[in-house]
Design an enzyme around this catalytic site. Structure first.
Site, PDB file in Angstrom:
ATOM      1  N   ALA A  13      35.243  40.865   0.195  1.00  0.00           N
ATOM      2  CA  ALA A  13      34.899  40.350  -0.600  1.00  0.00           C
ATOM      3  C   ALA A  13      34.565  39.703  -1.758  1.00  0.00           C
ATOM      4  O   ALA A  13      36.294  40.282  -2.301  1.00  0.00           O
ATOM      5  CB  ALA A  13      33.253  42.127  -1.239  1.00  0.00           C
TER       6      ALA A  13
ATOM      7  N   TYR B  54      40.158  23.572  -7.038  1.00  0.00           N
ATOM      8  CA  TYR B  54      40.902  22.800  -7.599  1.00  0.00           C
ATOM      9  C   TYR B  54      41.612  22.722  -9.342  1.00  0.00           C
ATOM     10  O   TYR B  54      41.011  23.223  -9.765  1.00  0.00           O
ATOM     11  CB  TYR B  54      39.394  21.739  -7.879  1.00  0.00           C
ATOM     12  CG  TYR B  54      39.243  20.618  -8.581  1.00  0.00           C
ATOM     13  CD1 TYR B  54      39.593  19.413  -8.472  1.00  0.00           C
ATOM     14  CD2 TYR B  54      38.451  20.907 -10.110  1.00  0.00           C
ATOM     15  CE1 TYR B  54      39.567  18.727  -8.985  1.00  0.00           C
ATOM     16  CE2 TYR B  54      37.528  19.672 -10.295  1.00  0.00           C
ATOM     17  CZ  TYR B  54      38.724  19.030 -10.370  1.00  0.00           C
ATOM     18  OH  TYR B  54      38.286  17.700 -11.193  1.00  0.00           O
TER      19      TYR B  54
ATOM     20  N   ASN C 251      41.118  39.067   7.807  1.00  0.00           N
ATOM     21  CA  ASN C 251      39.360  39.662   7.128  1.00  0.00           C
ATOM     22  C   ASN C 251      39.790  38.997   5.899  1.00  0.00           C
ATOM     23  O   ASN C 251      40.591  39.527   5.099  1.00  0.00           O
ATOM     24  CB  ASN C 251      39.702  40.701   7.418  1.00  0.00           C
ATOM     25  CG  ASN C 251      38.560  42.032   7.316  1.00  0.00           C
ATOM     26  OD1 ASN C 251      37.299  41.975   7.562  1.00  0.00           O
ATOM     27  ND2 ASN C 251      38.314  42.239   5.940  1.00  0.00           N
TER      28      ASN C 251
ATOM     29  N   GLU D 213      -9.620 -10.876   9.991  1.00  0.00           N
ATOM     30  CA  GLU D 213      -9.118  -9.872   9.121  1.00  0.00           C
ATOM     31  C   GLU D 213      -9.770  -8.700   9.160  1.00  0.00           C
ATOM     32  O   GLU D 213     -11.036  -9.115   8.342  1.00  0.00           O
ATOM     33  CB  GLU D 213      -7.658 -10.252   9.076  1.00  0.00           C
ATOM     34  CG  GLU D 213      -6.612 -11.019   9.404  1.00  0.00           C
ATOM     35  CD  GLU D 213      -5.951  -9.594  10.119  1.00  0.00           C
ATOM     36  OE1 GLU D 213      -5.400  -8.891   9.646  1.00  0.00           O
ATOM     37  OE2 GLU D 213      -5.900  -9.762  10.871  1.00  0.00           O
TER      38      GLU D 213
ATOM     39  N   TYR E  18       4.786  -5.624  15.341  1.00  0.00           N
ATOM     40  CA  TYR E  18       5.426  -5.201  13.917  1.00  0.00           C
ATOM     41  C   TYR E  18       6.023  -4.167  13.734  1.00  0.00           C
ATOM     42  O   TYR E  18       5.888  -3.050  14.206  1.00  0.00           O
ATOM     43  CB  TYR E  18       4.036  -4.807  12.936  1.00  0.00           C
ATOM     44  CG  TYR E  18       2.451  -6.013  13.533  1.00  0.00           C
ATOM     45  CD1 TYR E  18       3.205  -7.859  14.109  1.00  0.00           C
ATOM     46  CD2 TYR E  18       1.637  -6.177  13.013  1.00  0.00           C
ATOM     47  CE1 TYR E  18       2.201  -8.542  13.806  1.00  0.00           C
ATOM     48  CE2 TYR E  18       0.344  -6.823  13.048  1.00  0.00           C
ATOM     49  CZ  TYR E  18       1.306  -8.420  12.997  1.00  0.00           C
ATOM     50  OH  TYR E  18       0.528  -9.432  13.734  1.00  0.00           O
TER      51      TYR E  18
ATOM     52  N   ARG F 123      29.150  23.354   4.098  1.00  0.00           N
ATOM     53  CA  ARG F 123      29.338  22.483   3.562  1.00  0.00           C
ATOM     54  C   ARG F 123      30.666  21.488   4.800  1.00  0.00           C
ATOM     55  O   ARG F 123      30.954  22.112   5.583  1.00  0.00           O
ATOM     56  CB  ARG F 123      29.631  22.238   2.238  1.00  0.00           C
ATOM     57  CG  ARG F 123      29.085  22.821   1.414  1.00  0.00           C
ATOM     58  CD  ARG F 123      28.986  22.981   0.012  1.00  0.00           C
ATOM     59  NE  ARG F 123      30.096  21.589  -0.790  1.00  0.00           N
ATOM     60  CZ  ARG F 123      31.127  21.783  -1.605  1.00  0.00           C
ATOM     61  NH1 ARG F 123      31.623  22.880  -1.520  1.00  0.00           N
ATOM     62  NH2 ARG F 123      31.546  20.651  -1.728  1.00  0.00           N
TER      63      ARG F 123
ATOM     64  N   ARG G 176       1.066  -1.125   0.000  1.00  0.00           N
ATOM     65  CA  ARG G 176       0.123  -0.538  -0.430  1.00  0.00           C
ATOM     66  C   ARG G 176       1.266   1.639  -0.114  1.00  0.00           C
ATOM     67  O   ARG G 176      -0.287   2.080  -0.371  1.00  0.00           O
ATOM     68  CB  ARG G 176      -0.904   0.301   1.402  1.00  0.00           C
ATOM     69  CG  ARG G 176      -2.379  -0.992   1.353  1.00  0.00           C
ATOM     70  CD  ARG G 176      -2.895  -1.316   2.219  1.00  0.00           C
ATOM     71  NE  ARG G 176      -1.622  -2.565   3.527  1.00  0.00           N
ATOM     72  CZ  ARG G 176      -2.431  -2.801   4.572  1.00  0.00           C
ATOM     73  NH1 ARG G 176      -3.349  -3.065   4.875  1.00  0.00           N
ATOM     74  NH2 ARG G 176      -2.025  -4.015   4.950  1.00  0.00           N
TER      75      ARG G 176
ATOM     76  N   ARG H 244      47.950  43.228 -10.518  1.00  0.00           N
ATOM     77  CA  ARG H 244      46.944  43.616 -11.386  1.00  0.00           C
ATOM     78  C   ARG H 244      47.237  44.997 -12.455  1.00  0.00           C
ATOM     79  O   ARG H 244      48.823  44.647 -12.356  1.00  0.00           O
ATOM     80  CB  ARG H 244      46.466  45.294 -10.424  1.00  0.00           C
ATOM     81  CG  ARG H 244      44.925  45.000  -9.295  1.00  0.00           C
ATOM     82  CD  ARG H 244      44.928  46.543  -8.912  1.00  0.00           C
ATOM     83  NE  ARG H 244      44.500  46.341  -6.831  1.00  0.00           N
ATOM     84  CZ  ARG H 244      44.837  46.694  -5.637  1.00  0.00           C
ATOM     85  NH1 ARG H 244      45.183  48.322  -6.836  1.00  0.00           N
ATOM     86  NH2 ARG H 244      44.762  46.728  -4.716  1.00  0.00           N
TER      87      ARG H 244
HETATM   88  C1  UD1 Z   1      -1.937  -6.767  10.590  1.00  0.00           C
HETATM   89  C2  UD1 Z   1      -2.014  -7.347  11.577  1.00  0.00           C
HETATM   90  C3  UD1 Z   1      -4.088  -7.118  11.958  1.00  0.00           C
HETATM   91  C4  UD1 Z   1      -3.655  -5.667  12.803  1.00  0.00           C
HETATM   92  C5  UD1 Z   1      -2.791  -4.887  11.949  1.00  0.00           C
HETATM   93  C6  UD1 Z   1      -1.848  -3.626  13.279  1.00  0.00           C
HETATM   94  C7  UD1 Z   1      -2.235  -9.820  10.739  1.00  0.00           C
HETATM   95  C8  UD1 Z   1      -2.291 -10.840   9.613  1.00  0.00           C
HETATM   96  N1  UD1 Z   1      -2.849  -8.260  10.861  1.00  0.00           N
HETATM   97  O1  UD1 Z   1      -2.470  -5.908   8.864  1.00  0.00           O
HETATM   98  O2  UD1 Z   1      -4.561  -7.408  12.541  1.00  0.00           O
HETATM   99  O3  UD1 Z   1      -4.835  -4.984  12.903  1.00  0.00           O
HETATM  100  O4  UD1 Z   1      -1.186  -5.767  11.474  1.00  0.00           O
HETATM  101  O5  UD1 Z   1      -1.287  -2.983  12.692  1.00  0.00           O
HETATM  102  O6  UD1 Z   1      -1.278  -9.813  11.109  1.00  0.00           O
HETATM  103  N2  UD1 Z   1       5.290  -9.034   7.870  1.00  0.00           N
HETATM  104  C9  UD1 Z   1       6.227 -10.021   7.156  1.00  0.00           C
HETATM  105  N3  UD1 Z   1       6.012 -10.878   6.569  1.00  0.00           N
HETATM  106  C10 UD1 Z   1       5.228 -11.291   5.763  1.00  0.00           C
HETATM  107  C11 UD1 Z   1       4.113  -9.742   6.627  1.00  0.00           C
HETATM  108  C12 UD1 Z   1       3.943  -9.339   6.693  1.00  0.00           C
HETATM  109  O7  UD1 Z   1       7.798  -9.677   8.329  1.00  0.00           O
HETATM  110  O8  UD1 Z   1       4.915 -12.337   5.254  1.00  0.00           O
HETATM  111  C13 UD1 Z   1       5.480  -7.655   8.718  1.00  0.00           C
HETATM  112  C14 UD1 Z   1       5.645  -6.495   7.929  1.00  0.00           C
HETATM  113  O9  UD1 Z   1       6.544  -5.823   7.472  1.00  0.00           O
HETATM  114  C15 UD1 Z   1       5.046  -5.604   9.125  1.00  0.00           C
HETATM  115  C16 UD1 Z   1       3.879  -6.191   9.914  1.00  0.00           C
HETATM  116  O10 UD1 Z   1       4.705  -7.832   9.767  1.00  0.00           O
HETATM  117  O11 UD1 Z   1       6.158  -4.550   9.618  1.00  0.00           O
HETATM  118  C17 UD1 Z   1       2.409  -6.381   9.713  1.00  0.00           C
HETATM  119  O12 UD1 Z   1       2.012  -6.389   8.097  1.00  0.00           O
HETATM  120  P1  UD1 Z   1       0.839  -5.533   7.542  1.00  0.00           P
HETATM  121  O13 UD1 Z   1       1.252  -6.257   5.696  1.00  0.00           O
HETATM  122  O14 UD1 Z   1       1.441  -4.436   7.699  1.00  0.00           O
HETATM  123  O15 UD1 Z   1       0.040  -6.376   8.383  1.00  0.00           O
HETATM  124  P2  UD1 Z   1      -1.415  -5.694   8.276  1.00  0.00           P
HETATM  125  O16 UD1 Z   1      -1.937  -6.073   6.662  1.00  0.00           O
HETATM  126  O17 UD1 Z   1      -1.266  -4.362   9.228  1.00  0.00           O
HETATM  127 CA    CA Z   2       0.569  -2.268   9.090  1.00  0.00          CA
END
Ligand code: UD1
Ligand code: CA
Length: 540
Positions: A398, A405, A395, A172, A118, A351, A20, A458
């Site tokens: 200007a 370089y 000093n 979900e 997560y 810089r 997304r 000059r």
């Molecule tokens: C998930 C939850 C949902 C919750 C929401 C909260 C599940 C099935 N759903 O949905 O219930 O309300 O988070 O934010 O768990 N990731 C992996 N491997 C994968 C898939 C995902 O490492 O195969 C990681 C992603 O990088 C991410 C996290 O897990 O950091 C969540 O994944 P995401 O796809 O965002 O889940 P949501 O659809 O938000």
């Molecule tokens: Ca998420």
């Protein structure tokens, strides 16, 4: 807040693509206030003083791992021998349940509690997770989770409860039955359980759902079905557990975080005139009684002292600013150090490698790079100082330019203390100018200048009396008879070695010597031959 004392392991899920986001980069690498999403979560993990940490990587695995390692090194979050982080690889992203399964070998034989976070929930705090762990232990649950009741549940898994109020499962969004659409209690995705339960239960989940993924959330239903205790802990601050799935959510959370950071600095004694346009990244520090005007961006590891004034429209990245410094409008700095009471800008570009001592003045349209400048030295106008070392109280006039370089390599310029550099000076590096030297305006310094010497190079000035009147008269004549207009101009070498002047072609053969030409032109009433030559000289 009760913090866990028994052993704790943390799994951070960071393998997903983040469809997304519509991005070529893994979602967890996108930043909030200059810090990748996954690092916000990693910092929470480390605040819990875990014994083991596993960050599950997949999409952009190498980069995610590098970002995490660099961050941990730079922050030295755990002063004791740092808990090693492992990065299990989830080759294909088959869902959050599958991701945790990939992490399990890292917890083989681990009997402590395992927290799952997560990687896309950056505002989470360690205190909230610690509460979850404490409740998990108090209730001796098999599985505990946070829940949040939100106004806009779209995008989240929903909490299913039985008539008696007990949690029975998570569904979900895409699998919601019509009757469940009104549920506003959601799953933030933060859990506490044991490696043993994960091992047994993850073997039982299927991908029989709308997304054909292995959902970690199915564990809740499995635990309840087995008659195991599931503890749900409701959070008060829903913003804290917001997950980021889109750019709009990223922006919304970033503005909250930014506001919180700015508020923290105001509480610490910094005046911020327009918080809405002030960006202060997480690694920045600002001293008390410093004042920030509008449109200020303080990024990276920037440190600002006390009693500084930043007028506005300023961008500093990894800059170290002393006390009492005044940064005027339009100052841009990267990897610089500025001493106390310096005055910079307006419109100055400092810089990397710029190190200014106390009380240095750098004025408008001045650019510096790898420039070490001594106490009280001033370069106030239209100047380039690159690969240079300057002493104290010098000093810089200007329009001074260090010509560092030569098309092949960069060379250094060394300038002493109390040197007076006249306007429009070029210093052709490598070159050294001794203490107390004077450089006349318009000088091109190509050889070292000993201390206390005056150096000037000059072209001698000439005056051509009456030249303007004759030039105007010619213009009037040309306007009256168009045939005589615009003589054909070619470039011919002048008598001065190395430079060229424009000469009318018909005058070329009889172009006199420079001295004679000027003399003749002065005497002649008609300006015909050598007029362009004398025009050039007239300009000098
Ligand atoms: C998930 C939850 C949902 C919750 C929401 C909260 C599940 C099935 N759903 O949905 O219930 O309300 O988070 O934010 O768990 N990731 C992996 N491997 C994968 C898939 C995902 O490492 O195969 C990681 C992603 O990088 C991410 C996290 O897990 O950091 C969540 O994944 P995401 O796809 O965002 O889940 P949501 O659809 O938000
Ligand atoms: Ca998420």
């Amino acid at each position: 807040m009760k913090r866990p004392v028994a052993s704790l392991g943390v799994i951070v899920l960071a393998a997903g693509r983040g469809t997304r986001m519509r991005s070529e980069r893994a979602k967890v690498l996108h930043t909030i206030a200059g810090k990748a999403l996954v690092l916000w979560v990693l910092d929470v993990a480390f605040e819990l003083a875990p014994e083991r940490v596993a960050v599950v990587v997949g999409q952009d695995a190498d980069e995610v791992r590098d970002v995490c390692e660099r961050h941990l090194r730079s922050r030295a979050l755990d002063p004791a021998p740092r808990t090693a982080v492992v990065y299990p690889l989830q080759r294909e992203q088959h869902g959050t349940g599958d991701a945790v399964r990939v992490a399990l070998p890292a917890f083989a034989g681990f009997s402590g509690d395992v927290v799952i976070l997560y990687g896309d929930v950056p505002r989470l705090t360690a205190g909230t997770v610690a509460t979850l762990v404490a409740r998990h232990r108090e209730t001796q649950a098999t599985l505990s989770l946070l829940t949040a009741t939100v106004a806009e549940p779209a995008g989240y898994g929903r909490i299913r409860r039985a008539a008696d109020g007990s949690v029975t499962g998570i569904v979900e969004e895409r699998d919601l039955a019509a009757a469940e659409r009104g549920i506003r209690e959601v799953n933030p995705g933060i859990y506490c359980t044991s490696a043993a339960f994960l091992d047994a239960a993850l073997a039982r989940i299927t991908n029989d759902n709308a997304q054909r993924e292995y959902y970690l959330t199915d564990l809740v239903g499995i635990a309840v079905g087995d008659g195991q205790r599931v503890t749900a802990v409701a959070v008060d601050d829903c913003d804290e557990v917001a997950g980021i799935n889109s750019r709009a959510e990223l922006a919304a959370v970033e503005s909250q975080v930014r506001r919180a950071l700015v508020t923290r600095w105001m509480e610490a004694g910094v005046t911020i005139h327009d918080p809405a346009t002030t960006y202060v990244e997480e690694g920045v520090t600002i001293g008390a009684d410093t004042e920030l005007g509008p449109n200020v961006q303080l990024l990276g590891r920037t440190r600002i002292g006390r009693r500084c004034r930043l007028d506005g429209t300023i961008l500093l990245r990894d800059a170290e600013i002393g006390d009492g410094v005044h940064l005027r409008l339009g100052t841009v700095m990267t990897e610089c150090r500025v001493g106390d009471d310096a005055v910079i800008g307006p419109f100055a570009h400092l810089r990397p490698g710029t190190e200014l001592a106390a009380e240095v003045h750098i004025g408008n349209f001045v650019e510096t790079k790898k420039a070490r400048v001594g106490r009280g030295t001033k370069a106030n106008h239209l100047t380039y100082l690159g690969d240079v070392e300057i002493g104290d109280a010098t000093n810089v006039g200007a329009g001074t330019i260090t010509c560092n370089y030569d098309g092949f390599a960069k060379h250094r310029t060394v300038i002493g203390s109390r040197v007076q550099i006249g306007s429009d000076t070029q210093l052709v590096a490598p070159v050294t100018v001794g203490d107390d030297a004077y450089i006349g305006a318009g000088t091109t310094v190509t050889r070292d200048v000993p201390a206390g010497h005056l150096v000037v190079s000059r072209v001698p000035q000439r005056e051509v009396p009456g030249w303007v009147a004759r030039r105007r008269a010619r213009a009037t004549t040309n306007a009256a008879s168009p045939a005589a207009k615009k003589p054909e101009i070619t470039l011919a070498p002048s008598s001065t070695a190395g430079s060229v002047v424009a000469t009318p072609r018909k005058a070329q053969r009889k172009t006199p010597t420079r001295k004679n030409a000027a003399a003749k032109t002065v005497q002649r009433s008609s300006p015909r031959p050598a007029r362009a030559t004398s025009a050039r000289r007239g300009k000098r």
